[in-house]
Motif scaffolding. Structure first.
Motif, PDB file in Angstrom:
ATOM      1  N   ASP A 132       0.810  -1.223   0.000  1.00  0.00           N
ATOM      2  CA  ASP A 132       0.000   0.000   0.000  1.00  0.00           C
ATOM      3  C   ASP A 132       0.841   1.269   0.000  1.00  0.00           C
ATOM      4  O   ASP A 132       0.337   2.344   0.313  1.00  0.00           O
ATOM      5  CB  ASP A 132      -0.955   0.008   1.199  1.00  0.00           C
ATOM      6  CG  ASP A 132      -0.231   0.215   2.522  1.00  0.00           C
ATOM      7  OD1 ASP A 132       0.996   0.030   2.565  1.00  0.00           O
ATOM      8  OD2 ASP A 132      -0.910   0.588   3.507  1.00  0.00           O
ATOM      9  N   VAL A 141     -10.153   9.199  -5.795  1.00  0.00           N
ATOM     10  CA  VAL A 141     -10.400   7.844  -5.306  1.00  0.00           C
ATOM     11  C   VAL A 141     -11.508   7.241  -6.159  1.00  0.00           C
ATOM     12  O   VAL A 141     -12.649   7.718  -6.138  1.00  0.00           O
ATOM     13  CB  VAL A 141     -10.798   7.848  -3.819  1.00  0.00           C
ATOM     14  CG1 VAL A 141     -11.096   6.427  -3.346  1.00  0.00           C
ATOM     15  CG2 VAL A 141      -9.694   8.461  -2.972  1.00  0.00           C
ATOM     16  N   ASN A 171     -14.012   4.567  -6.680  1.00  0.00           N
ATOM     17  CA  ASN A 171     -14.671   3.598  -5.810  1.00  0.00           C
ATOM     18  C   ASN A 171     -15.284   2.410  -6.550  1.00  0.00           C
ATOM     19  O   ASN A 171     -15.450   1.345  -5.974  1.00  0.00           O
ATOM     20  CB  ASN A 171     -15.773   4.283  -4.996  1.00  0.00           C
ATOM     21  CG  ASN A 171     -15.192   5.129  -3.883  1.00  0.00           C
ATOM     22  OD1 ASN A 171     -14.237   4.724  -3.233  1.00  0.00           O
ATOM     23  ND2 ASN A 171     -15.741   6.317  -3.682  1.00  0.00           N
ATOM     24  N   SER A 179     -14.129   1.714  -0.149  1.00  0.00           N
ATOM     25  CA  SER A 179     -12.964   2.454   0.360  1.00  0.00           C
ATOM     26  C   SER A 179     -13.317   3.292   1.582  1.00  0.00           C
ATOM     27  O   SER A 179     -12.458   4.011   2.105  1.00  0.00           O
ATOM     28  CB  SER A 179     -12.415   3.377  -0.737  1.00  0.00           C
ATOM     29  OG  SER A 179     -13.363   4.405  -1.029  1.00  0.00           O
ATOM     30  N   ALA A 184     -10.948   4.540   4.473  1.00  0.00           N
ATOM     31  CA  ALA A 184      -9.539   4.301   4.127  1.00  0.00           C
ATOM     32  C   ALA A 184      -8.706   5.541   4.442  1.00  0.00           C
ATOM     33  O   ALA A 184      -9.116   6.677   4.171  1.00  0.00           O
ATOM     34  CB  ALA A 184      -9.413   3.947   2.655  1.00  0.00           C
ATOM     35  N   SER A 232     -11.296   8.527   3.266  1.00  0.00           N
ATOM     36  CA  SER A 232     -12.264   8.322   2.194  1.00  0.00           C
ATOM     37  C   SER A 232     -13.679   8.114   2.741  1.00  0.00           C
ATOM     38  O   SER A 232     -13.871   7.517   3.801  1.00  0.00           O
ATOM     39  CB  SER A 232     -11.849   7.110   1.359  1.00  0.00           C
ATOM     40  OG  SER A 232     -12.821   6.820   0.379  1.00  0.00           O
ATOM     41  N   GLY A 246     -16.042   6.689   0.595  1.00  0.00           N
ATOM     42  CA  GLY A 246     -16.494   5.483  -0.081  1.00  0.00           C
ATOM     43  C   GLY A 246     -17.803   5.617  -0.832  1.00  0.00           C
ATOM     44  O   GLY A 246     -18.388   4.620  -1.253  1.00  0.00           O
ATOM     45  N   CYS A 276      -3.130   3.405  -0.558  1.00  0.00           N
ATOM     46  CA  CYS A 276      -3.799   3.039  -1.804  1.00  0.00           C
ATOM     47  C   CYS A 276      -3.282   1.685  -2.279  1.00  0.00           C
ATOM     48  O   CYS A 276      -2.081   1.544  -2.543  1.00  0.00           O
ATOM     49  CB  CYS A 276      -3.547   4.079  -2.887  1.00  0.00           C
ATOM     50  SG  CYS A 276      -4.421   5.627  -2.623  1.00  0.00           S
ATOM     51  N   TRP A 280     -11.223  -0.654  -5.597  1.00  0.00           N
ATOM     52  CA  TRP A 280     -11.002   0.794  -5.642  1.00  0.00           C
ATOM     53  C   TRP A 280      -9.528   1.088  -5.868  1.00  0.00           C
ATOM     54  O   TRP A 280      -8.663   0.255  -5.587  1.00  0.00           O
ATOM     55  CB  TRP A 280     -11.533   1.499  -4.402  1.00  0.00           C
ATOM     56  CG  TRP A 280     -10.837   1.158  -3.110  1.00  0.00           C
ATOM     57  CD1 TRP A 280     -11.057   0.077  -2.315  1.00  0.00           C
ATOM     58  CD2 TRP A 280      -9.822   1.927  -2.462  1.00  0.00           C
ATOM     59  NE1 TRP A 280     -10.249   0.098  -1.211  1.00  0.00           N
ATOM     60  CE2 TRP A 280      -9.486   1.235  -1.267  1.00  0.00           C
ATOM     61  CE3 TRP A 280      -9.174   3.120  -2.751  1.00  0.00           C
ATOM     62  CZ2 TRP A 280      -8.523   1.698  -0.383  1.00  0.00           C
ATOM     63  CZ3 TRP A 280      -8.223   3.589  -1.864  1.00  0.00           C
ATOM     64  CH2 TRP A 280      -7.898   2.888  -0.691  1.00  0.00           C
ATOM     65  N   CYS A 340      -6.507   4.639  -6.646  1.00  0.00           N
ATOM     66  CA  CYS A 340      -6.215   6.070  -6.551  1.00  0.00           C
ATOM     67  C   CYS A 340      -5.593   6.570  -7.851  1.00  0.00           C
ATOM     68  O   CYS A 340      -4.905   5.835  -8.554  1.00  0.00           O
ATOM     69  CB  CYS A 340      -5.241   6.351  -5.409  1.00  0.00           C
ATOM     70  SG  CYS A 340      -5.846   5.881  -3.780  1.00  0.00           S
TER      71      CYS A 340
END
Length: 916
Positions: A327, A345, A347, A369, A372, A411, A413, A437, A464, A466
């Protein structure tokens, strides 16, 4: 007698309008005569209403301009709108009110918060909307929304980070935002309800602990005040908002879940739009009567009438990505600059196949997400083995501002896409370290993830991802004068000189944010020495350079007034202007903060820093020939020069550094490649004496410009005496060169040649134009010493392999001096070099996307290097002073380059023949 003629043709109610114009003219003390129904004009002008002004040439009168505007308005029945030019903003009935301004237990800095108020426009005869303007003064940073739409634009080119920094103790800027279209778009009738919303950022103000963020607002519609900030009006409400923390240096924390609840996205702010069923829901509260807790400056000045706004650029796409874990990755945008990262982002994204672009395939599985935690850490250099970024100073750092440069997004989402950009911070960066991400969408639509360039053909899906874009910010200069950023300053025979010029242009542009910053990451302030060295470059680059620098001169004047009026023993100006100072347990509102506040050891350094005041006024006069501007500041400049002479100029060498009394050459030749902190004794004393002389020369020239012959001769004589003392003290008979330390012979020789032998007035001229002068005290050029200084400079450069040994001050004059002594080709060699120390070395190490460094040595991402002692910037404009030489000597440089390339080609062919 000068008369202004107003001609009114075929218009009803002329008698009433003539009375209005007569009263206005009388109030403004403008004599006039009135004619009506002039047939001569009817042949050319058919409209029933016409107003024309006839005046004698040469008139310069502000009242005249106002008279013309209002006269036109009267005869076209728009008097109410025009009068707003005279009467608004009227801050008498407005108060500073604050948003949230509360720190929480988790985030150190906290937010500025949100403000909003509902309002109605008083009905008019036809309810026609002619003009609507929001005036906002805020001690931090603010965004304004009207009926959910952002004032100042949206998307590319929108106004941001306003108002600009000013010398708060004397004045603050207010911003004028035309919101006519926003009211037009959202309502058919002005009588409907509206909402005005304000998002507040802490800015420099709260970062340096001057107090809480407050705003003062006035909305003017059709020439009438409709809404003002007043805690007693009981219509203003505050909310903490989704920005949990904002800080200029550390970044922003933004909770997308709260933003979603407030209906706030990149195109609309639901919280700032009117809803007839709206009730104050959880999180909103009445603004308390707290105006007394906010500092109100003595002066409020229009930013829009002073400098261009700061705006956003076209988004830049990423150039490369490097993954470090499942990540965590680092995005390379390919070019150093100032601004922030826009985060998308995604989704609900489709399945991706290997090496294919974005395709509309239904997602097989979906994992939201929501919640997040995504971190965007910005830096100017990266260690590709560890992922460590350069130019981060995590808190706490002793005696230094923390510089995390990290934005944190949580996020929500919801929906197919979320878009986040920080509002109240900016960063200096090329690289962004992204944590949180699991996958990243790259240019072209491919998806990248850890240990995998793109998704395989297995049909696996990702829920999801980025996508990041670089958003650059800068002052909105409309054009440039000597060069353009779309048509660079180029040297056909030298790609490296072209790259050097481009690097300077990029650095200068990315450091303009309403004032010239020293760097966009670590300091974000205007060091006077940096601005002094690069002011000629700024004027060459930017069309609005003159008013931009005039605004800076006003800040210098404000800063000086603070010291002088307070009768401080060090009554000069600070090393950073506009000046901000960390205020521990102090608040301007309650008067416990002491002014002026100084940076480091006060007063400012006479050795190339505080002289920015007289030398910039002189530069502006040399640029546009406006003697009135000189006259405006001349009295202050005389006082400034007197204080400077008392502290540093009445003796050679200047007195030693003594806190609170003298600071003469404290910084020396800053960022010298031999000794970064070149000591006062080694280089500072000769620099301080040099700038004393340069200031006296400037005062002499400005006195002449305004017709003050007495002062012109006085300063000329003072400068000549100082030159004689310079020559006597700094000439080293043992070494047969200027200066006491041969290590710094380049700097010493440069300053000696520049001060003593370049445009210094002949002794005979001064003697013939003054009375009581002692010939023995005046300077007379010594041709032998001049030649020795020239030889010493050239010899040392050549003995070091054609390398220089100068820092900020020496670099400013190095190239001009080399051309003056007939060594332009040697100057070109220094600029074409790719070995340290050189600008070419910076390009060699970081590529074409780099900006100017603060230091000559190669920076490192080693934590031991990134410390208080070794902190540095890779986006520092101060060495951009050489740009003026490149422009001024371009023809000569091109000719020498052609000869040099032919010679190199001949030598290459000759070497080939010998080999055969």
């Amino acid at each position: 007698m000068l008369y202004y003629y107003i001609i009114i043709i075929n218009n009803n109610n002329n008698k009433k309008k003539i009375i209005i114009i007569k009263k206005l003219a009388a109030e403004l003390k403008l004599p006039f005569r009135m004619r009506t129904n002039t047939k001569t004009f009817l042949r050319f002008f058919t409209p029933p209403v016409f107003c024309i002004l006839m005046m004698l040439p040469g008139i310069q009168n502000t009242s005249l301009i106002i008279f013309v505007v209002i006269c036109l308005a009267v005869v076209t029945e728009q008097f109410a709108v025009a009068t707003s030019l005279l009467t608004f903003p009227d801050w008498k009935n407005a108060e500073y009110i604050g948003g949230w301004n509360y720190n929480n237990s988790f985030y150190k800095f906290g937010p500025g918060g949100l403000l909003k108020a509902n309002f109605q426009v008083p009905p008019t005869t036809d309810e026609e909307l002619l003009s609507a303007t929001v005036y906002i003064a805020v001690n931090g940073i603010a965004e304004v929304y009207v009926d959910g739409k952002r004032a100042g634009g949206s998307g590319v080119g929108r106004r941001v980070l306003e108002p600009a920094l000013s010398q708060w103790e004397r004045r603050m800027f207010y911003v004028e935002l035309n919101v006519t279209e926003l009211l037009h778009k959202n309502n058919d009738s002005l009588s409907k309800h509206h909402t005005l919303g304000i998002a507040l950022g802490r800015g420099h103000w709260s970062h340096y602990q001057y107090g809480n963020v407050g705003a003062m607002v006035q909305l003017v519609v059709n020439g009438k005040s409709v809404l003002v900030t007043s805690s007693s009006s009981n219509i203003w409400y505050a909310h903490s908002g989704p920005i949990l923390e904002d800080d200029l240096f550390n970044g922003e924390v933004f909770d997308g879940r709260i933003a979603y609840a407030l209906e706030w996205n990149e195109t609309f702010a639901g919280w700032a739009s009117y809803n007839q069923n709206d009730t104050i829901t959880a999180g909103w509260k009445h603004v308390a009567n707290t105006s007394a807790s906010f500092y109100r400056p003595p002066l409020l000045t229009s930013q829009d009438k002073s400098i261009p706004p700061t705006v956003t650029s076209v988004p830049s796409i990423s150039k490369n990505i490097t993954w470090f874990s499942e990540d965590t990755c680092v995005i390379d945008f390919g070019e150093n600059g100032a601004g922030w990262t826009r985060l998308h982002v995604k989704n609900h994204i489709p399945t991706f196949k290997k090496n294919t672009t974005y395709s509309k395939i239904r997602v097989l599985e979906h994992k939201s997400s929501k919640g997040a935690q995504i971190f965007l850490a910005h830096g100017e250099m990266i260690n590709l083995k560890t992922g460590d970024l350069f130019n981060q100073y995590p808190c706490p750092v002793p005696s230094r501002v923390c510089v995390n440069q990290t934005d944190h997004y949580i996020s929500n989402g919801e929906g197919e896409e979320e878009v986040y950009e920080p509002r109240f911070t900016w960063h200096g960066y090329r690289y962004v370290k992204v944590k949180g991400c699991p996958s990243v969408i790259m240019p072209g639509g491919t998806v990248s993830r850890y240990n995998d360039v793109s998704y395989s053909n297995s049909g696996s899906s990702v829920s999801w991802a980025c996508e990041m874009f670089a958003i650059r910010v800068r002052t909105n200069f409309s054009a440039v004068t000597s060069t353009t950023l779309s048509s660079r300053l180029t040297f056909p025979s030298s790609p490296i000189l072209t790259s050097v010029a481009t690097m300077i242009e990029r650095t200068m542009l990315s450091n303009q944010i309403g004032y010239q910053t020293s760097c966009p990451q670590r300091e974000k302030v205007a060091w006077t020495g940096d601005t002094l060295m690069t002011a000629p470059t700024l004027l060459l680059l930017f069309k609005e350079g003159i008013p931009y620098l005039r605004n800076y001169v006003r800040s210098l004047s404000d800063n000086f007034d603070l010291s002088f009026i307070s009768d401080a023993p060090d009554g000069t100006i600070d090393d950073t202007v506009p000046h901000v100072q960390f205020q521990t347990n102090r608040n301007m509102a309650d008067g416990s903060s002491t002014f002026p506040s100084h940076n480091g050891s006060s007063p400012g350094d006479n050795g190339g820093w505080t002289p920015v005041f007289p030398l910039t006024v002189k530069l502006l006069y040399e640029t546009d020939g406006d003697a009135q501007f000189v006259k405006k500041y001349y009295a202050r400049l005389k006082t400034f020069t007197k204080k400077m002479m008392e502290m540093c100029g009445n003796s050679v060498p200047p007195p030693p550094i003594r806190a609170g009394h003298s600071k003469c050459g404290f910084y020396g030749d800053w960022s010298n490649p031999l000794v970064r902190f070149a000591t006062t004794r080694d280089t500072g004393r000769i620099i301080s004496t040099s700038y004393t002389i340069l200031q006296l020369d400037a005062m002499s020239e400005m006195a002449k410009a305004i017709g003050n012959e007495k002062d012109h001769l006085m300063y000329n004589t003072m400068a000549s005496k100082q030159r004689a003392r310079f020559d006597a003290f700094y000439w080293n008979e043992t070494l047969m060169e200027y200066g006491t330390n041969h290590t710094f012979v380049q700097l010493n020789s440069i300053m000696a040649i520049r001060i003593l032998y370049w445009n210094s007035p002949p002794q005979e001229m001064i003697i013939n134009n003054t009375t009581g002068g002692n010939k023995e005290e005046l300077f007379k050029a010594n041709d032998t010493r001049k030649k020795m200084a020239k030889d010493a400079l050239v010899k040392d450069i050549q003995s070091r392999g054609r390398r220089h040994t100068v820092g900020l001050i020496g670099w400013r004059y190095l190239f001009e001096v080399l051309s003056f002594i007939g060594e332009t080709e040697l100057a070109i060699d220094l600029l074409e070099s790719r070995e340290s120390p050189s600008l070419g070395f910076m390009l060699k190490k970081q590529g074409e996307g780099t900006t100017l460094w603060e230091r000559w040595d190669e920076p490192s991402t080693n934590p031991n290097y990134i410390s208080q002692e070794n902190s540095t910037s890779l986006n520092h404009p101060m060495f951009g002073s050489v740009y003026a030489w490149l422009v001024g000597h371009k023809d000569e440089i091109d000719q020498i380059l052609l000869r040099k390339r032919r010679r190199e080609e001949e030598e290459k062919r000759g070497s080939g023949r010998k080999t055969k």
